[in-house]
Scaffold this motif. Structure first.
Motif, PDB file in Angstrom:
ATOM      1  N   VAL A  96      54.147  35.127  46.338  1.00 16.44           N
ATOM      2  CA  VAL A  96      53.207  36.211  46.087  1.00 16.44           C
ATOM      3  C   VAL A  96      51.839  35.747  46.550  1.00 16.44           C
ATOM      4  CG1 VAL A  96      52.121  37.623  44.312  1.00 16.44           C
ATOM      5  CG2 VAL A  96      54.522  37.015  44.114  1.00 16.44           C
ATOM      6  N   ARG A  97      51.230  36.499  47.431  1.00 23.47           N
ATOM      7  CA  ARG A  97      49.915  36.146  47.930  1.00 23.47           C
ATOM      8  C   ARG A  97      48.885  36.816  47.037  1.00 23.47           C
ATOM      9  NH1 ARG A  97      50.223  32.832  52.071  1.00 23.47           N
ATOM     10  NH2 ARG A  97      48.816  33.652  53.594  1.00 23.47           N
ATOM     11  N   ARG A  98      48.064  36.026  46.433  1.00 20.39           N
ATOM     12  CA  ARG A  98      47.045  36.541  45.546  1.00 20.39           C
ATOM     13  C   ARG A  98      45.701  36.590  46.269  1.00 20.39           C
ATOM     14  NH1 ARG A  98      50.780  35.733  42.309  1.00 20.39           N
ATOM     15  NH2 ARG A  98      51.109  35.062  40.265  1.00 20.39           N
ATOM     16  N   PRO A  99      44.857  37.580  45.944  1.00 19.28           N
ATOM     17  CA  PRO A  99      43.553  37.661  46.607  1.00 19.28           C
ATOM     18  C   PRO A  99      42.664  36.490  46.193  1.00 19.28           C
ATOM     19  CG  PRO A  99      43.676  39.242  44.816  1.00 19.28           C
ATOM     20  CD  PRO A  99      45.044  38.640  44.967  1.00 19.28           C
ATOM     21  N   VAL A 100      41.806  36.108  47.087  1.00 20.96           N
ATOM     22  CA  VAL A 100      40.860  35.042  46.808  1.00 20.96           C
ATOM     23  C   VAL A 100      39.659  35.667  46.115  1.00 20.96           C
ATOM     24  CG1 VAL A 100      39.380  33.294  47.836  1.00 20.96           C
ATOM     25  CG2 VAL A 100      41.629  33.754  48.805  1.00 20.96           C
ATOM     26  N   ARG A 101      39.281  35.111  44.999  1.00 16.42           N
ATOM     27  CA  ARG A 101      38.138  35.634  44.262  1.00 16.42           C
ATOM     28  C   ARG A 101      36.901  34.856  44.675  1.00 16.42           C
ATOM     29  NH1 ARG A 101      39.582  39.071  39.994  1.00 16.42           N
ATOM     30  NH2 ARG A 101      41.799  39.003  39.612  1.00 16.42           N
ATOM     31  N   VAL A 102      35.861  35.587  45.028  1.00 14.75           N
ATOM     32  CA  VAL A 102      34.609  34.986  45.449  1.00 14.75           C
ATOM     33  C   VAL A 102      33.549  35.352  44.429  1.00 14.75           C
ATOM     34  CG1 VAL A 102      32.895  34.869  47.293  1.00 14.75           C
ATOM     35  CG2 VAL A 102      35.309  35.192  47.848  1.00 14.75           C
ATOM     36  N   ALA A 103      32.788  34.356  43.992  1.00 17.97           N
ATOM     37  CA  ALA A 103      31.731  34.622  43.027  1.00 17.97           C
ATOM     38  C   ALA A 103      30.660  35.492  43.669  1.00 17.97           C
ATOM     39  CB  ALA A 103      31.131  33.313  42.536  1.00 17.97           C
ATOM     40  N   ARG A 104      30.211  36.475  42.942  1.00 17.70           N
ATOM     41  CA  ARG A 104      29.196  37.379  43.453  1.00 17.70           C
ATOM     42  C   ARG A 104      27.828  36.762  43.195  1.00 17.70           C
ATOM     43  NH1 ARG A 104      26.341  41.104  40.992  1.00 17.70           N
ATOM     44  NH2 ARG A 104      25.447  42.800  42.165  1.00 17.70           N
ATOM     45  N   VAL A 105      27.090  36.576  44.256  1.00 17.16           N
ATOM     46  CA  VAL A 105      25.752  36.015  44.151  1.00 17.16           C
ATOM     47  C   VAL A 105      24.771  37.176  44.083  1.00 17.16           C
ATOM     48  CG1 VAL A 105      24.044  34.552  45.274  1.00 17.16           C
ATOM     49  CG2 VAL A 105      26.470  34.017  45.479  1.00 17.16           C
ATOM     50  N   PRO A 106      23.909  37.195  43.066  1.00 14.81           N
ATOM     51  CA  PRO A 106      22.973  38.321  42.977  1.00 14.81           C
ATOM     52  C   PRO A 106      21.964  38.276  44.120  1.00 14.81           C
ATOM     53  CG  PRO A 106      22.485  36.679  41.300  1.00 14.81           C
ATOM     54  CD  PRO A 106      23.770  36.273  41.976  1.00 14.81           C
ATOM     55  N   ALA A 107      21.570  39.446  44.564  1.00 11.60           N
ATOM     56  CA  ALA A 107      20.575  39.554  45.636  1.00 11.60           C
ATOM     57  C   ALA A 107      19.219  39.098  45.111  1.00 11.60           C
ATOM     58  CB  ALA A 107      20.501  40.988  46.135  1.00 11.60           C
ATOM     59  N   ALA A 108      18.282  38.835  46.026  1.00  6.35           N
ATOM     60  CA  ALA A 108      16.961  38.348  45.632  1.00  6.35           C
ATOM     61  C   ALA A 108      16.247  39.349  44.740  1.00  6.35           C
ATOM     62  CB  ALA A 108      16.128  38.044  46.868  1.00  6.35           C
ATOM     63  N   SER A 109      16.486  40.630  44.969  1.00  2.56           N
ATOM     64  CA  SER A 109      15.824  41.640  44.145  1.00  2.56           C
ATOM     65  C   SER A 109      16.409  41.691  42.739  1.00  2.56           C
ATOM     66  CB  SER A 109      15.927  43.009  44.812  1.00  2.56           C
ATOM     67  OG  SER A 109      17.288  43.365  44.936  1.00  2.56           O
ATOM     68  N   GLU A 110      17.656  41.227  42.589  1.00  2.75           N
ATOM     69  CA  GLU A 110      18.312  41.257  41.287  1.00  2.75           C
ATOM     70  C   GLU A 110      18.078  39.984  40.488  1.00  2.75           C
ATOM     71  OE1 GLU A 110      22.437  41.981  41.743  1.00  2.75           O
ATOM     72  OE2 GLU A 110      22.163  43.772  42.945  1.00  2.75           O
ATOM     73  N   ALA A 111      17.447  38.988  41.094  1.00  2.00           N
ATOM     74  CA  ALA A 111      17.271  37.708  40.420  1.00  2.00           C
ATOM     75  C   ALA A 111      16.406  37.875  39.181  1.00  2.00           C
ATOM     76  CB  ALA A 111      16.648  36.697  41.364  1.00  2.00           C
ATOM     77  N   VAL A 112      16.866  37.324  38.098  1.00  4.25           N
ATOM     78  CA  VAL A 112      16.144  37.397  36.840  1.00  4.25           C
ATOM     79  C   VAL A 112      15.269  36.155  36.735  1.00  4.25           C
ATOM     80  CG1 VAL A 112      16.395  37.469  34.344  1.00  4.25           C
ATOM     81  CG2 VAL A 112      18.036  38.664  35.796  1.00  4.25           C
ATOM     82  N   GLU A 113      13.999  36.354  36.463  1.00  4.21           N
ATOM     83  CA  GLU A 113      13.052  35.242  36.371  1.00  4.21           C
ATOM     84  C   GLU A 113      13.232  34.547  35.029  1.00  4.21           C
ATOM     85  OE1 GLU A 113      10.367  32.594  37.622  1.00  4.21           O
ATOM     86  OE2 GLU A 113      11.172  34.229  38.807  1.00  4.21           O
TER      87      GLU A 113
END
Length: 140
Positions: A96-113
Motif C-alpha cells: 500500500v503506497r501511502r502519501p508523504v506528509r509534508v509539514a506546512r510552513v506558515p507564510a511570512a505574513s502568517e508568522a506570529v511574533e
C-alpha cells in the motif's frame, strides 16, 4: 556445496560448534549446581541450551541465505526490458503506497511574533557582534 568450505565458512562452522558445545557444557554445569542445592541455577540450566539452539538457528539461516544467493547467481538472466515492471509487494499482498506528509510552513505574513524569541535572537546577534563580551555585558 563447495562454497561451504571457504575459509570464512569454515570459521563460521567452527564458531558454531564451539559456541554450541560451550553453551551445552555451561547448561550441564548449571544442572550440576542446581542438583547441589542452588535453586537459581535451574533457570540457567534451561537458558544455556536455549542459547545453543539460537546459535544453531542463526547458523542454519545463514547457510540457507547463502545457498539462495548462490542459486540466484547461477540462474540464467532473463531480459525484462520488454516486460512491464511488477507491482511492489510485501509478502503475498501488494504494498500500500501511502502519501508523504509534508509539514506546512506558515507564510511570512502568517508568522506570529514571539517577543521572547525576538529578544533572545537580539541577544544572540549582540553576542555574535561582540565576540569578547561576556553575557553580563549585554545592554538589553
Amino acid at each position: 556445496m563447495r562454497w561451504l568450505w571457504t575459509p570464512a565458512w569454515i570459521a563460521r562452522h567452527v564458531a558454531m560448534v564451539v559456541l554450541v558445545v560451550g553453551f551445552l557444557g555451561l547448561g550441564w554445569w548449571q544442572i550440576s549446581r542446581a542438583t547441589a542445592g542452588n535453586s537459581i541455577s535451574w533457570g540457567y540450566a534451561v537458558e544455556w541450551p536455549v542459547f545453543a539452539g539460537f546459535v544453531v538457528y542463526v547458523w542454519w539461516r545463514e547457510v540457507r541465505l547463502a545457498r539462495r544467493k548462490v542459486a540466484e547467481a547461477d540462474a540464467p538472466q532473463v531480459d525484462t526490458a520488454a516486460e512491464p515492471a511488477p507491482a511492489v509487494t510485501t509478502g503475498s499482498r501488494p504494498a500500500v503506497r501511502r502519501p508523504v506528509r509534508v509539514a506546512r510552513v506558515p507564510a511570512a505574513s502568517e508568522a506570529v511574533e514571539d517577543r521572547d524569541l525576538a529578544a533572545y535572537n537580539d541577544y544572540l546577534s549582540w553576542l555574535n557582534a561582540n565576540p569578547g563580551a561576556r553575557p553580563g555585558d549585554y545592554p538589553g
